[in-house]
Write an enzyme that holds these catalytic residues in place. Structure first.
Site, PDB file in Angstrom:
ATOM      1  N   SER A 153       2.054  -0.939   6.620  1.00 13.95           N
ATOM      2  CA  SER A 153       1.506  -2.203   6.249  1.00 13.95           C
ATOM      3  C   SER A 153       2.730  -3.302   6.202  1.00 13.95           C
ATOM      4  O   SER A 153       4.064  -2.721   6.274  1.00 13.95           O
ATOM      5  CB  SER A 153       1.162  -2.150   4.562  1.00 13.95           C
ATOM      6  OG  SER A 153       0.795  -3.684   4.236  1.00 13.95           O
TER       7      SER A 153
ATOM      8  N   TYR B 137       2.404  -0.666  -4.532  1.00 12.65           N
ATOM      9  CA  TYR B 137       1.708  -0.418  -3.161  1.00 12.65           C
ATOM     10  C   TYR B 137       2.887  -0.609  -1.782  1.00 12.65           C
ATOM     11  O   TYR B 137       3.101   0.264  -0.822  1.00 12.65           O
ATOM     12  CB  TYR B 137       0.465  -1.166  -2.812  1.00 12.65           C
ATOM     13  CG  TYR B 137       0.055  -1.381  -1.456  1.00 12.65           C
ATOM     14  CD1 TYR B 137      -0.939  -0.300  -1.115  1.00 12.65           C
ATOM     15  CD2 TYR B 137       0.529  -2.173  -0.370  1.00 12.65           C
ATOM     16  CE1 TYR B 137      -1.362   0.072   0.225  1.00 12.65           C
ATOM     17  CE2 TYR B 137      -0.260  -2.356   0.719  1.00 12.65           C
ATOM     18  CZ  TYR B 137      -1.074  -1.203   1.088  1.00 12.65           C
ATOM     19  OH  TYR B 137      -1.713  -1.146   2.206  1.00 12.65           O
TER      20      TYR B 137
END
Length: 249
Positions: free
Chosen positions: A133, A146
């Site tokens: 990501s 995250y």
């Protein structure tokens, strides 16, 4: 581009979003695809649609992962499973959410590697694709834990390339910006507000966009390893900090 060197693929987080889109593309490419997720019902629907082999499995459980995946002789591992949790500052993140992120994003990936990499090395053939990501390298408010797990996956990808040097096994990391998978809705208590905040008025990436990028990476000549690919929406600035909402809303 050709996938002729590969026969069998494993895709985790396969029940929806990027995972399901990737399963569809791989099945179209003629591979035997094992679709892994916790939702047996969603996997059954995907199997009826694509002909994939469904495996209802929690990737955080190592013994179960080793038992289910070690004997499949997988040429491709798409490590896509990721845990949806609520948005919060680092010191406010709930302990259960921390455990879930660590269990799925990190332990789950390591468990799948333990089940598949030895066979790839022995055959001198294979490709590992880690779903990263842009949050791993760029601050995105509300997602610190995250982001920490995705940063760890980025480091893991680099270490894997060293560990697998001269083995014939390739390692790639795909780092998307905002993809309209529905995962962002879980960040907020109100799903409708989540859709308004993250999707309405934005021209986000779609799961098929990432699946097609994965197919490009897999189909590249063996001499070529796309080690890292960052993919963001055209309207999302470098690093993801700004995203233009069309129509000025």
């Amino acid at each position: 581009m050709s996938l002729d060197r590969y026969r069998t693929a494993i895709v985790t987080g396969a029940s929806r979003g990027i995972g399901a889109a990737t399963v569809r593309q791989l099945c179209i490419g003629g591979l035997e695809v094992y679709a892994v997720a916790r939702s047996a019902d969603d996997l059954s629907d995907l199997a009826r649609e694509t002909g994939c082999r469904p495996l209802a499995l929690d990737v955080s459980h190592r013994d179960a992962v080793l038992s289910a995946l070690s004997g499949l002789d997988a040429d491709i591992l798409i490590s896509n499973a990721s845990a949806p949790v609520h948005a919060a500052a680092s010191w406010q993140t709930a302990p259960d959410d921390i455990d879930l992120l660590l269990d799925v994003n990190l332990k789950g990936t390591l468990n799948c590697l333990a089940a598949t990499v030895p066979g790839m090395k022995a055959r001198g053939r294979g490709h590992i694709v880690l779903m990263g990501s842009i949050a791993a390298a760029r601050p995105i408010p509300g997602m610190p834990v995250y982001a920490m797990t995705k940063a760890a996956l980025n480091n893991l990808g680099q270490t894997l390339r060293l560990d697998l040097h001269a083995s014939g096994v390739r390692v790639s990391e795909i780092a998307p910006g905002r993809v309209e998978t529905g995962a962002h809705v879980a960040l907020l208590d109100d799903p409708d507000e989540g859709r308004r905040r993250f999707y309405e008025g934005f021209e986000c990436l779609q799961p098929d966009d990432i699946a097609e990028a994965i197919m490009f990476v897999l189909g590249a000549p063996q001499r070529m390893d796309v080690s890292y690919m960052e993919i963001v929406p055209t309207d999302q600035s470098y690093g993801g900090s700004q995203f233009h909402r069309r129509g000025g809303r």
